[in-house]
Write a protein that holds these residues in place. Structure first.
Motif, PDB file in Angstrom:
ATOM      1  N   SER A 122      24.296  19.035  45.137  1.00 59.80           N
ATOM      2  CA  SER A 122      23.825  18.993  43.743  1.00 59.80           C
ATOM      3  C   SER A 122      23.498  17.566  43.312  1.00 59.80           C
ATOM      4  CB  SER A 122      24.864  19.612  42.801  1.00 59.80           C
ATOM      5  OG  SER A 122      25.989  18.764  42.623  1.00 59.80           O
ATOM      6  N   TRP A 123      24.254  16.583  43.809  1.00 56.27           N
ATOM      7  CA  TRP A 123      23.968  15.188  43.478  1.00 56.27           C
ATOM      8  C   TRP A 123      22.604  14.764  44.017  1.00 56.27           C
ATOM      9  CZ3 TRP A 123      29.287  12.646  45.124  1.00 56.27           C
ATOM     10  CH2 TRP A 123      30.246  12.988  44.175  1.00 56.27           C
ATOM     11  N   PHE A 124      22.323  15.124  45.260  1.00 56.82           N
ATOM     12  CA  PHE A 124      21.098  14.655  45.903  1.00 56.82           C
ATOM     13  C   PHE A 124      19.844  15.347  45.383  1.00 56.82           C
ATOM     14  CE2 PHE A 124      23.920  12.535  48.817  1.00 56.82           C
ATOM     15  CZ  PHE A 124      23.180  11.434  49.232  1.00 56.82           C
ATOM     16  N   ILE A 125      19.992  16.514  44.801  1.00 60.81           N
ATOM     17  CA  ILE A 125      18.792  17.184  44.293  1.00 60.81           C
ATOM     18  C   ILE A 125      18.609  16.976  42.791  1.00 60.81           C
ATOM     19  CG2 ILE A 125      18.887  18.923  46.111  1.00 60.81           C
ATOM     20  CD1 ILE A 125      19.892  20.938  44.039  1.00 60.81           C
ATOM     21  N   THR A 126      19.551  16.294  42.128  1.00 58.28           N
ATOM     22  CA  THR A 126      19.466  16.118  40.676  1.00 58.28           C
ATOM     23  C   THR A 126      18.172  15.437  40.245  1.00 58.28           C
ATOM     24  OG1 THR A 126      21.850  16.133  40.244  1.00 58.28           O
ATOM     25  CG2 THR A 126      20.483  14.913  38.687  1.00 58.28           C
ATOM     26  N   VAL A 127      17.872  14.257  40.797  1.00 55.96           N
ATOM     27  CA  VAL A 127      16.666  13.518  40.390  1.00 55.96           C
ATOM     28  C   VAL A 127      15.384  14.276  40.734  1.00 55.96           C
ATOM     29  CG1 VAL A 127      15.285  11.441  40.801  1.00 55.96           C
ATOM     30  CG2 VAL A 127      17.723  11.234  40.310  1.00 55.96           C
ATOM     31  N   PRO A 128      15.203  14.753  41.970  1.00 56.89           N
ATOM     32  CA  PRO A 128      13.946  15.468  42.253  1.00 56.89           C
ATOM     33  C   PRO A 128      13.775  16.766  41.466  1.00 56.89           C
ATOM     34  CG  PRO A 128      15.435  15.503  44.160  1.00 56.89           C
ATOM     35  CD  PRO A 128      15.981  14.519  43.205  1.00 56.89           C
ATOM     36  N   VAL A 129      14.858  17.525  41.269  1.00 52.13           N
ATOM     37  CA  VAL A 129      14.745  18.773  40.506  1.00 52.13           C
ATOM     38  C   VAL A 129      14.378  18.476  39.053  1.00 52.13           C
ATOM     39  CG1 VAL A 129      16.044  20.718  39.544  1.00 52.13           C
ATOM     40  CG2 VAL A 129      16.239  20.177  41.970  1.00 52.13           C
ATOM     41  N   ALA A 130      15.075  17.512  38.443  1.00 54.84           N
ATOM     42  CA  ALA A 130      14.771  17.136  37.061  1.00 54.84           C
ATOM     43  C   ALA A 130      13.349  16.601  36.944  1.00 54.84           C
ATOM     44  CB  ALA A 130      15.775  16.102  36.549  1.00 54.84           C
ATOM     45  N   ALA A 131      12.901  15.866  37.966  1.00 57.18           N
ATOM     46  CA  ALA A 131      11.542  15.302  37.949  1.00 57.18           C
ATOM     47  C   ALA A 131      10.489  16.408  37.971  1.00 57.18           C
ATOM     48  CB  ALA A 131      11.352  14.365  39.140  1.00 57.18           C
ATOM     49  N   VAL A 132      10.666  17.399  38.814  1.00 49.58           N
ATOM     50  CA  VAL A 132       9.695  18.498  38.913  1.00 49.58           C
ATOM     51  C   VAL A 132       9.640  19.290  37.606  1.00 49.58           C
ATOM     52  CG1 VAL A 132       9.199  20.697  40.052  1.00 49.58           C
ATOM     53  CG2 VAL A 132       9.873  18.713  41.424  1.00 49.58           C
ATOM     54  N   ILE A 133      10.808  19.618  37.067  1.00 48.14           N
ATOM     55  CA  ILE A 133      10.854  20.371  35.804  1.00 48.14           C
ATOM     56  C   ILE A 133      10.184  19.579  34.690  1.00 48.14           C
ATOM     57  CG2 ILE A 133      12.352  21.414  34.051  1.00 48.14           C
ATOM     58  CD1 ILE A 133      14.447  21.816  36.261  1.00 48.14           C
ATOM     59  N   SER A 134      10.489  18.264  34.619  1.00 47.12           N
ATOM     60  CA  SER A 134       9.916  17.407  33.584  1.00 47.12           C
ATOM     61  C   SER A 134       8.398  17.313  33.710  1.00 47.12           C
ATOM     62  CB  SER A 134      10.535  16.008  33.676  1.00 47.12           C
ATOM     63  OG  SER A 134       9.934  15.129  32.755  1.00 47.12           O
ATOM     64  N   ALA A 135       7.909  17.213  34.941  1.00 48.18           N
ATOM     65  CA  ALA A 135       6.457  17.107  35.165  1.00 48.18           C
ATOM     66  C   ALA A 135       5.736  18.331  34.619  1.00 48.18           C
ATOM     67  CB  ALA A 135       6.185  16.935  36.656  1.00 48.18           C
ATOM     68  N   VAL A 136       6.294  19.505  34.889  1.00 46.28           N
ATOM     69  CA  VAL A 136       5.679  20.756  34.414  1.00 46.28           C
ATOM     70  C   VAL A 136       5.698  20.815  32.889  1.00 46.28           C
ATOM     71  CG1 VAL A 136       5.875  23.273  34.385  1.00 46.28           C
ATOM     72  CG2 VAL A 136       6.247  22.002  36.526  1.00 46.28           C
ATOM     73  N   ILE A 137       6.850  20.472  32.286  1.00 46.94           N
ATOM     74  CA  ILE A 137       6.986  20.523  30.824  1.00 46.94           C
ATOM     75  C   ILE A 137       6.061  19.500  30.171  1.00 46.94           C
ATOM     76  CG2 ILE A 137       8.567  20.132  28.899  1.00 46.94           C
ATOM     77  CD1 ILE A 137      10.823  21.132  30.763  1.00 46.94           C
ATOM     78  N   PHE A 138       5.959  18.304  30.763  1.00 48.64           N
ATOM     79  CA  PHE A 138       5.097  17.255  30.212  1.00 48.64           C
ATOM     80  C   PHE A 138       3.637  17.712  30.157  1.00 48.64           C
ATOM     81  CE2 PHE A 138       2.382  13.497  30.965  1.00 48.64           C
ATOM     82  CZ  PHE A 138       2.665  12.784  29.798  1.00 48.64           C
ATOM     83  N   LYS A 139       3.178  18.309  31.237  1.00 47.06           N
ATOM     84  CA  LYS A 139       1.791  18.804  31.272  1.00 47.06           C
ATOM     85  C   LYS A 139       1.564  19.849  30.168  1.00 47.06           C
ATOM     86  CE  LYS A 139      -1.101  18.239  34.004  1.00 47.06           C
ATOM     87  NZ  LYS A 139      -2.283  17.347  34.004  1.00 47.06           N
ATOM     88  N   PHE A 140       2.542  20.704  29.974  1.00 43.72           N
ATOM     89  CA  PHE A 140       2.430  21.733  28.940  1.00 43.72           C
ATOM     90  C   PHE A 140       2.387  21.108  27.541  1.00 43.72           C
ATOM     91  CE2 PHE A 140       4.618  24.496  25.850  1.00 43.72           C
ATOM     92  CZ  PHE A 140       3.749  25.585  25.853  1.00 43.72           C
ATOM     93  N   LEU A 141       3.277  20.133  27.297  1.00 46.33           N
ATOM     94  CA  LEU A 141       3.334  19.497  25.973  1.00 46.33           C
ATOM     95  C   LEU A 141       2.038  18.746  25.660  1.00 46.33           C
ATOM     96  CD1 LEU A 141       7.006  18.092  25.926  1.00 46.33           C
ATOM     97  CD2 LEU A 141       6.108  20.073  24.692  1.00 46.33           C
ATOM     98  N   VAL A 142       1.474  18.095  26.675  1.00 47.19           N
ATOM     99  CA  VAL A 142       0.198  17.392  26.480  1.00 47.19           C
ATOM    100  C   VAL A 142      -0.904  18.384  26.099  1.00 47.19           C
ATOM    101  CG1 VAL A 142      -1.623  16.078  27.623  1.00 47.19           C
ATOM    102  CG2 VAL A 142       0.776  15.458  27.988  1.00 47.19           C
ATOM    103  N   LEU A 143      -0.885  19.545  26.723  1.00 48.02           N
ATOM    104  CA  LEU A 143      -1.900  20.556  26.423  1.00 48.02           C
ATOM    105  C   LEU A 143      -1.786  21.118  25.008  1.00 48.02           C
ATOM    106  CD1 LEU A 143      -1.999  22.610  29.778  1.00 48.02           C
ATOM    107  CD2 LEU A 143      -3.813  21.145  28.832  1.00 48.02           C
ATOM    108  N   VAL A 144      -0.536  21.416  24.593  1.00 46.31           N
ATOM    109  CA  VAL A 144      -0.335  22.013  23.258  1.00 46.31           C
ATOM    110  C   VAL A 144      -0.334  20.961  22.165  1.00 46.31           C
ATOM    111  CG1 VAL A 144       0.990  23.928  24.204  1.00 46.31           C
ATOM    112  CG2 VAL A 144       2.209  21.925  23.335  1.00 46.31           C
ATOM    113  N   GLY A 145      -0.091  19.692  22.549  1.00 47.78           N
ATOM    114  CA  GLY A 145      -0.026  18.637  21.537  1.00 47.78           C
ATOM    115  C   GLY A 145      -1.381  18.279  20.993  1.00 47.78           C
TER     116      GLY A 145
END
Length: 405
Positions: A382-405
């Motif tokens: 869980s420690w080793f996947i924390t940064v990459p998992v959070a990064a992938v989720i954030s990337a998807v959410i960021f793209k969505f927010l830019v579109l709706v913003g």
């Protein structure tokens, strides 16, 4: 969305992040005390909730960093709304990962979760060049350094406590001599940490002289007198454990105070950054954190502890290895020492990883068979996947927010 809608969304999201910090990171301060039966889970929730809120409100950092830990090159961001979308994406990604980890009883780093979220939106926005890979390398280094240092120090501290007290022919008599020394030494570290981590002082020697040594001497004298005059148990081993039980409650409460004063920034930093940019544009990149934001973060952390903190507490306090009060004291003392020295040296370190490493170290002091290797494996993964998992989720959410913003 309107500006007011973005502000409301930011506040709600920040509160949820604070809730997740309380639900997961509370194990840093209270897991060992609960596992050693020094206090009940409900008592732990109350103590940790009050101390975390106190630390967040009275000692929370007065200035927020928009880009957490300097992971991104801010000069490459010219649109203030990118900061808003990115901060929200990082918060939401970290919160999603934390709620998953907490549900499974996995103690993970909230700081690493936020960093992963920041890296994720930065890569989507401007590519690899915006990321300070040297800084990110330090984060990766902390995955390795923190648990190893915590385990090594805790191993030797518990061995020393065992040799000086528990392994003697008359443990209670030895405790009367040695317990005040160990307790006093622990409070030298705690007093110094108060200066460094809570008051945000920078000079270690000043902290030791003005806070550490005076605190340690006073506590040594008090514990010496109390143990000598008022301690007459029938069973020597139970008597020794009961001495350290009371101390462990105090050390755990202090860790909770320090946690609130530092880690509240993981929740309120992005809130304050987004709020400032929405209201002031790029000029709000570094601003004083409003008191209401610190209150919001403190309340969120406290509620997370009360409502869901027991999951990770059980993992740290019971599932890795069996704890007693002397073992719990050794863990708290060792983790505090490692975190203090690392802060002074500027080494990357994770409180969560250090505490878990210290628990493992105390277990190893009793032999490899005393460790639950399956749960340790799950935690490390869980420690080793924390940064990459959070990064992938954030990337998807960021793209969505830019579109709706």
């Amino acid at each position: 969305m309107s500006v007011d809608a973005w502000l409301i969304f930011t506040v709600i999201l920040g509160f949820w992040m604070a809730w997740n910090i309380g639900a997961n990171d509370v194990a840093n301060s209270m897991g060992t005390a609960v596992g050693a039966k020094a206090i009940t889970p409900k008592q732990a929730a109350v103590i940790a909730g009050v101390m975390n809120f106190t630390g967040a409100y009275f000692f929370g950092k007065s200035v927020t960093e928009t880009i957490r830990k300097g992971i991104l090159n801010v000069g490459m961001i010219h649109d203030p709304w990118i900061i808003v979308y990115g901060s929200l994406a990082a918060l939401l990604a970290a919160s999603i990962w934390l709620i998953f980890a907490t549900y499974n009883g996995l103690p993970v780093s909230t700081t690493h979760s936020i960093i992963g979220g920041v890296v994720g939106y930065g890569l989507v926005y401007a590519g690899a060049s915006i990321v300070d890979w040297g800084k990110l390398g330090q984060v990766v280094l902390s995955w390795i350094l923190s648990p190893i240092l915590g385990a090594i120090v805790a191993y030797f501290v518990f061995k020393a406590v065992k040799k000086s007290i528990l392994a003697r022919s008359d443990p209670l008599r030895s405790a009367r001599h040695w317990a005040p020394f160990w307790i006093g030494l622990a409070f030298v570290v705690i007093g110094t940490m108060f200066y460094i981590k809570v008051l945000h002082g920078s000079n270690l020697l000043t902290g030791v002289i003005l806070y550490g040594v005076p605190t340690g001497v006073v506590i040594f004298a008090l514990s010496y007198v109390i143990i000598r005059l008022h301690f007459r148990p029938n069973d020597p081993y139970i008597g020794v454990e009961s001495i350290f039980r009371k101390v462990q409650v105090i050390t755990s409460a202090y860790v909770a105070l320090a946690h609130g004063s530092n880690d509240v920034a993981n929740a309120v930093g992005p809130i304050a950054a987004a709020y400032a940019v929405i209201t002031m544009g790029m000029s709000g990149m570094k601003v004083p954190v409003p008191r209401w934001v610190l209150v919001l973060g403190g309340l969120g952390i406290a509620l997370g502890i009360f409502m869901y903190g027991y999951k990770v507490m059980e993992t740290v306090g019971k599932r890795i290895t069996e704890l007693t009060n002397t073992r719990g004291f050794s863990i708290d003392f060792s983790a505090a020492t490692v975190i203090l020295v690392a802060s002074w040296l500027g080494m990357p370190i994770s409180t969560t990883h250090t505490v878990v490493g210290a628990v493992i170290g105390v277990g190893l002091a009793r032999g490899v068979k005393a460790i639950n290797k399956d749960i340790v494996r799950d935690i490390v993964i869980s420690w080793f996947i924390t940064v990459p998992v959070a990064a992938v989720i954030s990337a998807v959410i960021f793209k969505f927010l830019v579109l709706v913003g």
